[in-house]
Design a protein around this motif. Structure first.
Motif, PDB file in Angstrom:
ATOM      1  N   VAL A 191       1.425   6.546  -4.534  1.00  0.00           N
ATOM      2  CA  VAL A 191       2.283   5.767  -3.633  1.00  0.00           C
ATOM      3  C   VAL A 191       3.275   4.956  -4.460  1.00  0.00           C
ATOM      4  O   VAL A 191       2.948   4.505  -5.553  1.00  0.00           O
ATOM      5  CB  VAL A 191       1.466   4.720  -2.799  1.00  0.00           C
ATOM      6  N   ALA A 192       4.460   4.746  -3.937  1.00  0.00           N
ATOM      7  CA  ALA A 192       5.472   3.947  -4.649  1.00  0.00           C
ATOM      8  C   ALA A 192       5.090   2.468  -4.545  1.00  0.00           C
ATOM      9  O   ALA A 192       4.533   2.041  -3.532  1.00  0.00           O
ATOM     10  CB  ALA A 192       6.834   4.178  -4.016  1.00  0.00           C
ATOM     11  N   PHE A 193       5.412   1.697  -5.595  1.00  0.00           N
ATOM     12  CA  PHE A 193       5.060   0.270  -5.594  1.00  0.00           C
ATOM     13  C   PHE A 193       5.735  -0.532  -4.494  1.00  0.00           C
ATOM     14  O   PHE A 193       5.276  -1.592  -4.106  1.00  0.00           O
ATOM     15  CB  PHE A 193       5.350  -0.358  -6.952  1.00  0.00           C
ATOM     16  N   THR A 194       6.855   0.018  -4.022  1.00  0.00           N
ATOM     17  CA  THR A 194       7.592  -0.687  -2.964  1.00  0.00           C
ATOM     18  C   THR A 194       6.889  -0.547  -1.612  1.00  0.00           C
ATOM     19  O   THR A 194       7.126  -1.343  -0.707  1.00  0.00           O
ATOM     20  CB  THR A 194       9.021  -0.111  -2.865  1.00  0.00           C
ATOM     21  N   ALA A 195       6.015   0.457  -1.485  1.00  0.00           N
ATOM     22  CA  ALA A 195       5.336   0.691  -0.205  1.00  0.00           C
ATOM     23  C   ALA A 195       4.141  -0.264  -0.059  1.00  0.00           C
ATOM     24  O   ALA A 195       2.985   0.148   0.006  1.00  0.00           O
ATOM     25  CB  ALA A 195       4.888   2.146  -0.118  1.00  0.00           C
ATOM     26  N   GLU A 196       4.450  -1.564   0.027  1.00  0.00           N
ATOM     27  CA  GLU A 196       3.379  -2.567  -0.026  1.00  0.00           C
ATOM     28  C   GLU A 196       2.406  -2.465   1.145  1.00  0.00           C
ATOM     29  O   GLU A 196       1.201  -2.657   0.974  1.00  0.00           O
ATOM     30  CB  GLU A 196       3.983  -3.971  -0.092  1.00  0.00           C
ATOM     31  N   ASP A 197       2.929  -2.154   2.355  1.00  0.00           N
ATOM     32  CA  ASP A 197       2.030  -2.071   3.518  1.00  0.00           C
ATOM     33  C   ASP A 197       1.087  -0.889   3.384  1.00  0.00           C
ATOM     34  O   ASP A 197      -0.102  -0.985   3.702  1.00  0.00           O
ATOM     35  CB  ASP A 197       2.829  -1.949   4.826  1.00  0.00           C
ATOM     36  N   GLU A 198       1.642   0.212   2.896  1.00  0.00           N
ATOM     37  CA  GLU A 198       0.822   1.409   2.714  1.00  0.00           C
ATOM     38  C   GLU A 198      -0.272   1.154   1.668  1.00  0.00           C
ATOM     39  O   GLU A 198      -1.433   1.520   1.850  1.00  0.00           O
ATOM     40  CB  GLU A 198       1.726   2.572   2.273  1.00  0.00           C
ATOM     41  N   ILE A 199       0.123   0.489   0.580  1.00  0.00           N
ATOM     42  CA  ILE A 199      -0.845   0.186  -0.479  1.00  0.00           C
ATOM     43  C   ILE A 199      -1.932  -0.741   0.062  1.00  0.00           C
ATOM     44  O   ILE A 199      -3.130  -0.518  -0.142  1.00  0.00           O
ATOM     45  CB  ILE A 199      -0.132  -0.442  -1.700  1.00  0.00           C
ATOM     46  N   THR A 200      -1.510  -1.764   0.803  1.00  0.00           N
ATOM     47  CA  THR A 200      -2.490  -2.712   1.349  1.00  0.00           C
ATOM     48  C   THR A 200      -3.478  -1.986   2.265  1.00  0.00           C
ATOM     49  O   THR A 200      -4.692  -2.209   2.186  1.00  0.00           O
ATOM     50  CB  THR A 200      -1.766  -3.847   2.109  1.00  0.00           C
ATOM     51  N   ALA A 201      -2.974  -1.082   3.097  1.00  0.00           N
ATOM     52  CA  ALA A 201      -3.853  -0.340   4.010  1.00  0.00           C
ATOM     53  C   ALA A 201      -4.836   0.523   3.213  1.00  0.00           C
ATOM     54  O   ALA A 201      -6.024   0.591   3.547  1.00  0.00           O
ATOM     55  CB  ALA A 201      -3.015   0.519   4.951  1.00  0.00           C
ATOM     56  N   LEU A 202      -4.341   1.138   2.143  1.00  0.00           N
ATOM     57  CA  LEU A 202      -5.218   1.972   1.306  1.00  0.00           C
ATOM     58  C   LEU A 202      -6.350   1.140   0.690  1.00  0.00           C
ATOM     59  O   LEU A 202      -7.503   1.558   0.663  1.00  0.00           O
ATOM     60  CB  LEU A 202      -4.413   2.614   0.167  1.00  0.00           C
ATOM     61  N   ILE A 203      -5.989  -0.053   0.205  1.00  0.00           N
ATOM     62  CA  ILE A 203      -6.992  -0.903  -0.453  1.00  0.00           C
ATOM     63  C   ILE A 203      -7.993  -1.412   0.587  1.00  0.00           C
ATOM     64  O   ILE A 203      -9.196  -1.484   0.332  1.00  0.00           O
ATOM     65  CB  ILE A 203      -6.327  -2.100  -1.194  1.00  0.00           C
ATOM     66  N   ARG A 204      -7.488  -1.743   1.771  1.00  0.00           N
ATOM     67  CA  ARG A 204      -8.387  -2.232   2.828  1.00  0.00           C
ATOM     68  C   ARG A 204      -9.420  -1.189   3.211  1.00  0.00           C
ATOM     69  O   ARG A 204     -10.549  -1.527   3.549  1.00  0.00           O
ATOM     70  CB  ARG A 204      -7.588  -2.608   4.076  1.00  0.00           C
ATOM     71  N   SER A 205      -9.009   0.069   3.178  1.00  0.00           N
ATOM     72  CA  SER A 205      -9.964   1.097   3.608  1.00  0.00           C
ATOM     73  C   SER A 205     -10.794   1.651   2.446  1.00  0.00           C
ATOM     74  O   SER A 205     -11.709   2.447   2.658  1.00  0.00           O
ATOM     75  CB  SER A 205      -9.244   2.224   4.355  1.00  0.00           C
ATOM     76  N   ALA A 206     -10.486   1.203   1.202  1.00  0.00           N
ATOM     77  CA  ALA A 206     -11.272   1.679   0.053  1.00  0.00           C
ATOM     78  C   ALA A 206     -12.596   0.905  -0.012  1.00  0.00           C
ATOM     79  O   ALA A 206     -12.665  -0.241   0.415  1.00  0.00           O
ATOM     80  CB  ALA A 206     -10.487   1.469  -1.228  1.00  0.00           C
ATOM     81  N   ARG A 207     -13.629   1.546  -0.536  1.00  0.00           N
ATOM     82  CA  ARG A 207     -14.909   0.872  -0.749  1.00  0.00           C
ATOM     83  C   ARG A 207     -15.023   0.536  -2.227  1.00  0.00           C
ATOM     84  O   ARG A 207     -15.129   1.432  -3.058  1.00  0.00           O
ATOM     85  CB  ARG A 207     -16.054   1.786  -0.302  1.00  0.00           C
ATOM     86  N   ILE A 208     -14.939  -0.741  -2.558  1.00  0.00           N
ATOM     87  CA  ILE A 208     -15.027  -1.176  -3.956  1.00  0.00           C
ATOM     88  C   ILE A 208     -16.329  -1.972  -4.095  1.00  0.00           C
ATOM     89  O   ILE A 208     -16.487  -3.012  -3.458  1.00  0.00           O
ATOM     90  CB  ILE A 208     -13.797  -2.039  -4.333  1.00  0.00           C
ATOM     91  N   GLU A 209     -17.253  -1.443  -4.901  1.00  0.00           N
ATOM     92  CA  GLU A 209     -18.578  -2.077  -4.961  1.00  0.00           C
ATOM     93  C   GLU A 209     -19.096  -2.166  -6.395  1.00  0.00           C
ATOM     94  O   GLU A 209     -18.888  -1.246  -7.174  1.00  0.00           O
ATOM     95  CB  GLU A 209     -19.622  -1.231  -4.219  1.00  0.00           C
ATOM     96  N   PHE A 210     -19.792  -3.267  -6.678  1.00  0.00           N
ATOM     97  CA  PHE A 210     -20.499  -3.366  -7.956  1.00  0.00           C
ATOM     98  C   PHE A 210     -21.920  -2.861  -7.732  1.00  0.00           C
ATOM     99  O   PHE A 210     -22.548  -3.206  -6.730  1.00  0.00           O
ATOM    100  CB  PHE A 210     -20.556  -4.815  -8.430  1.00  0.00           C
ATOM    101  N   VAL A 211     -22.389  -2.049  -8.670  1.00  0.00           N
ATOM    102  CA  VAL A 211     -23.752  -1.531  -8.566  1.00  0.00           C
ATOM    103  C   VAL A 211     -24.480  -1.921  -9.849  1.00  0.00           C
ATOM    104  O   VAL A 211     -23.969  -1.707 -10.946  1.00  0.00           O
ATOM    105  CB  VAL A 211     -23.731   0.012  -8.406  1.00  0.00           C
ATOM    106  N   ASN A 212     -25.644  -2.562  -9.705  1.00  0.00           N
ATOM    107  CA  ASN A 212     -26.397  -2.979 -10.891  1.00  0.00           C
ATOM    108  C   ASN A 212     -27.208  -1.825 -11.445  1.00  0.00           C
ATOM    109  O   ASN A 212     -27.844  -1.087 -10.700  1.00  0.00           O
ATOM    110  CB  ASN A 212     -27.307  -4.158 -10.545  1.00  0.00           C
ATOM    111  N   GLY A 213     -27.154  -1.696 -12.794  1.00  0.00           N
ATOM    112  CA  GLY A 213     -27.943  -0.658 -13.460  1.00  0.00           C
ATOM    113  C   GLY A 213     -29.097  -1.287 -14.228  1.00  0.00           C
ATOM    114  O   GLY A 213     -29.537  -2.394 -13.899  1.00  0.00           O
ATOM    115  N   GLU A 214     -29.559  -0.620 -15.263  1.00  0.00           N
ATOM    116  CA  GLU A 214     -30.634  -1.123 -16.119  1.00  0.00           C
ATOM    117  C   GLU A 214     -30.267  -2.472 -16.711  1.00  0.00           C
ATOM    118  O   GLU A 214     -29.103  -2.684 -17.068  1.00  0.00           O
ATOM    119  CB  GLU A 214     -30.809  -0.167 -17.316  1.00  0.00           C
ATOM    120  N   GLY A 215     -31.222  -3.364 -16.889  1.00  0.00           N
ATOM    121  CA  GLY A 215     -30.977  -4.669 -17.495  1.00  0.00           C
ATOM    122  C   GLY A 215     -29.861  -5.356 -16.733  1.00  0.00           C
ATOM    123  O   GLY A 215     -29.905  -5.444 -15.518  1.00  0.00           O
TER     124      GLY A 215
END
Ligand code: DC
Length: 226
Positions: free
Chosen positions: A50-74
């Motif tokens: 996506v182009a950097f100027t497409a701020e609404d499109e980028i925001t929508a993409l980020i809103r629908s993305a699943r960003i999660e921290f997952v704990n591993g060993e230690g």
């Protein structure tokens, strides 16, 4: 009593990640690297071309993305984007530079700040970033602004990249750093500034362990005063 979030802000290469990770381990707190979330957002933008100027499109993409921290060993921690482990993929200089651009988009910041606030809701968190003390957790129990001279920061980043097998010159690391510092400090939304009640620490010539001890001592002193 204020919620026990510890905010660690500061520019790239000041040693924030090492200090925040050690501090979280020392206190038995959750460690949240908010820069990793902006890097994941950059990966979303890159992959969707996506182009950097497409701020609404980028925001929508980020809103629908699943960003999660997952704990591993230690106390290892992985970052997952829509179910995929992107822990390594977000650590390239290209993604860092994209992250700095994507993080200037107000809608992206709103979406990620909301996620970060959810992660801190029950306290017991060391949260690292650029706007934790100013925007994400203005009521943090203690706010640290960790910085270092530009030479020291560039040397560290260069060594870090070299350790990962990334063969870039010190000059190019320094040039990227100067460009990112300038953009992060001058953007309209949540620029990189120390909160008025932050404690400013310089990491030059100090080990991460020494800095952690200083922060623990300051936190304990604050608690005695409260
Ligand atoms: O800390 P880092 O290098 O992983 O951060 C990547 C980019 O994300 C950096 O250019 C600034 C941005 N960032 C931000 O704007 N706000 C945060 N709380 C954390 C990172």
């Amino acid at each position: 009593m204020k919620n026990d979030t510890i905010a660690i802000d500061g520019p790239a290469g000041a040693g924030k990640s090492t200090v925040a990770r050690l501090l979280a381990r020392r206190l038995g707190f959750l460690y949240v690297d908010t820069g990793a979330m902006y890097r994941a957002a950059a990966l979303v933008v890159e992959r969707n071309a996506v182009a950097f100027t497409a701020e609404d499109e980028i925001t929508a993409l980020i809103r629908s993305a699943r960003i999660e921290f997952v704990n591993g060993e230690g106390d290892t921690q992985y970052l997952y984007l829509n179910g995929e482990d992107v822990t390594e993929a977000i650590r390239t200089p290209g993604v860092a530079s994209l992250a700095s651009q994507v993080s200037a988009i107000p809608g992206v910041r709103r979406a990620l700040v909301a996620l970060q606030q959810q992660l801190a809701v029950s306290g017991g968190v060391v949260m690292e970033g650029r706007d934790i003390g100013t925007v994400v957790a203005p009521d943090a129990e203690i706010k640290i602004f960790l910085t270092a001279t530009p030479e020291e920061r560039a040397n560290r980043r260069h060594a870090e990249l070299a350790a990962r097998g990334n063969d870039v010159s010190l000059e190019s690391v320094r040039a990227d750093q100067d460009e990112r510092d300038e953009r992060d400090a001058t953007r309209q939304v949540a620029p990189l500034v120390a909160a008025s009640d932050a404690i400013i620490l310089y990491s030059d010539g100090q080990t991460p362990e020494e800095i952690v001890e200083d922060i623990v001592a300051m936190t304990e002193a604050r608690r005695r005063e409260a």
